[in-house]
Motif scaffolding. Structure first.
Motif, PDB file in Angstrom:
ATOM      1  N   SER A  36       0.996  -1.300   0.072  1.00 56.20           N
ATOM      2  CA  SER A  36       0.080   0.005   0.027  1.00 56.20           C
ATOM      3  C   SER A  36       0.901   1.157  -0.031  1.00 56.20           C
ATOM      4  N   GLY A  37       2.256   0.916   0.021  1.00 55.92           N
ATOM      5  CA  GLY A  37       3.045   2.168  -0.182  1.00 55.92           C
ATOM      6  C   GLY A  37       3.193   2.961  -1.416  1.00 55.92           C
ATOM      7  N   GLY A  38       3.925   3.728  -1.877  1.00 60.29           N
ATOM      8  CA  GLY A  38       3.903   4.648  -2.908  1.00 60.29           C
ATOM      9  C   GLY A  38       4.517   4.085  -3.888  1.00 60.29           C
ATOM     10  N   VAL A  39       4.106   4.383  -5.224  1.00 58.97           N
ATOM     11  CA  VAL A  39       4.682   3.934  -6.394  1.00 58.97           C
ATOM     12  C   VAL A  39       5.658   4.634  -7.118  1.00 58.97           C
ATOM     13  N   PRO A  40       6.759   4.048  -7.290  1.00 65.76           N
ATOM     14  CA  PRO A  40       7.654   4.775  -7.975  1.00 65.76           C
ATOM     15  C   PRO A  40       7.368   5.390  -9.269  1.00 65.76           C
ATOM     16  N   GLU A  41       8.190   6.255  -9.956  1.00 64.26           N
ATOM     17  CA  GLU A  41       8.120   6.699 -11.181  1.00 64.26           C
ATOM     18  C   GLU A  41       8.561   5.311 -12.205  1.00 64.26           C
ATOM     19  N   PHE A  42       7.855   5.283 -13.259  1.00 61.53           N
ATOM     20  CA  PHE A  42       8.333   4.256 -14.203  1.00 61.53           C
ATOM     21  C   PHE A  42       9.643   4.437 -14.533  1.00 61.53           C
ATOM     22  N   PRO A  43      10.630   3.680 -14.626  1.00 64.14           N
ATOM     23  CA  PRO A  43      11.928   4.000 -14.835  1.00 64.14           C
ATOM     24  C   PRO A  43      12.452   3.959 -16.324  1.00 64.14           C
ATOM     25  N   LEU A  44      11.801   3.513 -17.280  1.00 64.64           N
ATOM     26  CA  LEU A  44      12.038   3.343 -18.622  1.00 64.64           C
ATOM     27  C   LEU A  44      11.666   4.580 -19.345  1.00 64.64           C
ATOM     28  N   PRO A  45      12.363   4.786 -20.486  1.00 65.69           N
ATOM     29  CA  PRO A  45      11.945   6.011 -21.118  1.00 65.69           C
ATOM     30  C   PRO A  45      10.738   5.698 -21.825  1.00 65.69           C
ATOM     31  N   LYS A  52       1.926   2.390 -17.908  1.00 63.85           N
ATOM     32  CA  LYS A  52       1.909   3.189 -16.752  1.00 63.85           C
ATOM     33  C   LYS A  52       0.764   2.604 -15.893  1.00 63.85           C
ATOM     34  N   ALA A  53      -0.390   2.081 -16.475  1.00 66.56           N
ATOM     35  CA  ALA A  53      -1.376   1.452 -15.695  1.00 66.56           C
ATOM     36  C   ALA A  53      -1.194   0.143 -15.167  1.00 66.56           C
ATOM     37  N   LEU A  54      -0.496  -0.463 -15.862  1.00 67.10           N
ATOM     38  CA  LEU A  54       0.008  -2.069 -15.652  1.00 67.10           C
ATOM     39  C   LEU A  54       0.956  -1.860 -14.144  1.00 67.10           C
ATOM     40  N   TRP A  55       1.944  -0.904 -14.458  1.00 67.70           N
ATOM     41  CA  TRP A  55       2.984  -0.381 -13.406  1.00 67.70           C
ATOM     42  C   TRP A  55       2.384   0.138 -11.948  1.00 67.70           C
ATOM     43  N   TYR A  61       0.485  -5.496  -5.780  1.00 69.86           N
ATOM     44  CA  TYR A  61       0.921  -7.138  -5.461  1.00 69.86           C
ATOM     45  C   TYR A  61       1.871  -7.151  -4.107  1.00 69.86           C
ATOM     46  N   PRO A  62       1.519  -8.240  -3.556  1.00 73.54           N
ATOM     47  CA  PRO A  62       2.450  -8.582  -2.340  1.00 73.54           C
ATOM     48  C   PRO A  62       3.973  -8.492  -2.632  1.00 73.54           C
ATOM     49  N   GLN A  63       4.511  -8.747  -3.782  1.00 71.55           N
ATOM     50  CA  GLN A  63       5.789  -8.709  -4.142  1.00 71.55           C
ATOM     51  C   GLN A  63       6.266  -7.294  -4.366  1.00 71.55           C
ATOM     52  N   ALA A  64       5.411  -6.460  -4.305  1.00 69.04           N
ATOM     53  CA  ALA A  64       5.738  -5.011  -4.392  1.00 69.04           C
ATOM     54  C   ALA A  64       6.683  -4.538  -2.993  1.00 69.04           C
ATOM     55  N   VAL A  65       6.073  -5.199  -1.860  1.00 71.37           N
ATOM     56  CA  VAL A  65       6.787  -4.900  -0.508  1.00 71.37           C
ATOM     57  C   VAL A  65       8.250  -5.451  -0.586  1.00 71.37           C
ATOM     58  N   ALA A  66       8.575  -6.355  -1.211  1.00 70.25           N
ATOM     59  CA  ALA A  66      10.139  -6.722  -1.421  1.00 70.25           C
ATOM     60  C   ALA A  66      10.610  -5.582  -2.575  1.00 70.25           C
ATOM     61  N   TRP A  67       9.944  -5.345  -3.399  1.00 72.40           N
ATOM     62  CA  TRP A  67      10.549  -4.372  -4.450  1.00 72.40           C
ATOM     63  C   TRP A  67      10.786  -3.029  -3.763  1.00 72.40           C
ATOM     64  N   TYR A  80       9.652  -6.007 -17.296  1.00 75.00           N
ATOM     65  CA  TYR A  80       8.684  -6.909 -17.108  1.00 75.00           C
ATOM     66  C   TYR A  80       7.490  -6.423 -17.684  1.00 75.00           C
ATOM     67  N   VAL A  81       6.992  -5.145 -17.368  1.00 77.89           N
ATOM     68  CA  VAL A  81       5.740  -4.632 -17.642  1.00 77.89           C
ATOM     69  C   VAL A  81       5.735  -4.193 -19.109  1.00 77.89           C
ATOM     70  N   ARG A  82       7.183  -3.739 -19.452  1.00 75.47           N
ATOM     71  CA  ARG A  82       6.973  -3.542 -21.006  1.00 75.47           C
ATOM     72  C   ARG A  82       6.757  -4.921 -21.845  1.00 75.47           C
ATOM     73  N   TRP A  83       7.406  -5.888 -21.570  1.00 74.04           N
ATOM     74  CA  TRP A  83       7.450  -7.079 -22.065  1.00 74.04           C
ATOM     75  C   TRP A  83       5.933  -7.845 -22.142  1.00 74.04           C
ATOM     76  N   LYS A  84       5.402  -7.618 -20.821  1.00 75.63           N
ATOM     77  CA  LYS A  84       3.915  -8.018 -20.779  1.00 75.63           C
ATOM     78  C   LYS A  84       2.970  -7.302 -21.797  1.00 75.63           C
ATOM     79  N   VAL A  85       3.009  -5.911 -21.715  1.00 75.74           N
ATOM     80  CA  VAL A  85       2.190  -5.057 -22.758  1.00 75.74           C
ATOM     81  C   VAL A  85       2.568  -5.554 -24.096  1.00 75.74           C
ATOM     82  N   ARG A  86       3.542  -5.743 -24.387  1.00 74.62           N
ATOM     83  CA  ARG A  86       4.216  -6.396 -25.743  1.00 74.62           C
ATOM     84  C   ARG A  86       3.376  -7.686 -25.908  1.00 74.62           C
TER      85      ARG A  86
END
Length: 157
Positions: A36-45, A52-55, A61-67, A80-86
């Motif tokens: 439930s914390g803050g979402v960092p800015e998408f780091p790719l150009p 952005k929506a998927l990011w 997700y629970p994994q974001a606690v570790a990220w 991962y987000v970029r390849w998922k969208v592709r």
């Protein structure tokens, strides 16, 4: 490359096994309710709207606690987000899906990736108990059909 352990070679460590206990393997429990914390800015150009929506979504997700504790990993999560969208596109190739899956493993978005990273999603015992209690309170059975009584000549029933 010769000999030695390789990633995804053989079964992944099981956090509940005696062998993992003897080896001192500890898995980080991630909260099932997610991050439930803050979402960092998408780091790719030049991120697309879908990226952005998927990011924003995967940072719940629970994994974001570790990220959140590992900023060095954010670029890989963004890849991962970029390849998922592709891979979602109609003209996506098998290579696109493979790249997405491999990156998903690296960032812990698959069961194998969770184990590979030494993470497990904690069981929400309170939520489970609530669900079980709700299931035990079964809805009342529908009432019996109302029979309509008719009077018959001669008093017969």
């Amino acid at each position: 490359m010769r000999g030695g352990a390789r990633n995804r070679s053989g079964p992944q460590p099981d956090p509940r096994s005696g062998r993992s206990d003897r080896r001192g393997l500890n898995f980080m429990n991630l909260p099932s309710e997610g991050y439930s914390g803050g979402v960092p800015e998408f780091p790719l150009p030049r991120p697309k709207a879908r990226e952005k929506a998927l990011w924003r979504l995967i940072w719940t997700y629970p994994q974001a606690v570790a990220w959140a504790r590992e900023p060095w990993r954010w670029e890989t999560v963004a890849m991962y987000v970029r390849w998922k969208v592709r891979a979602e596109l109609a003209d996506a190739t098998a290579a696109d899906a493979t790249a997405m899956r491999q990156l998903g493993d690296q960032v812990g978005l698959t069961p194998a990736g969770l184990k590979e990273n030494g993470w497990c999603i904690a069981v929400d015992e309170v939520g489970q108990a609530r669900t079980v209690a709700a299931e035990k309170v079964a809805p009342a059975p529908p009432s019996a059909p109302v029979r309509r009584l008719r009077s018959m000549p001669g008093g017969g029933a």
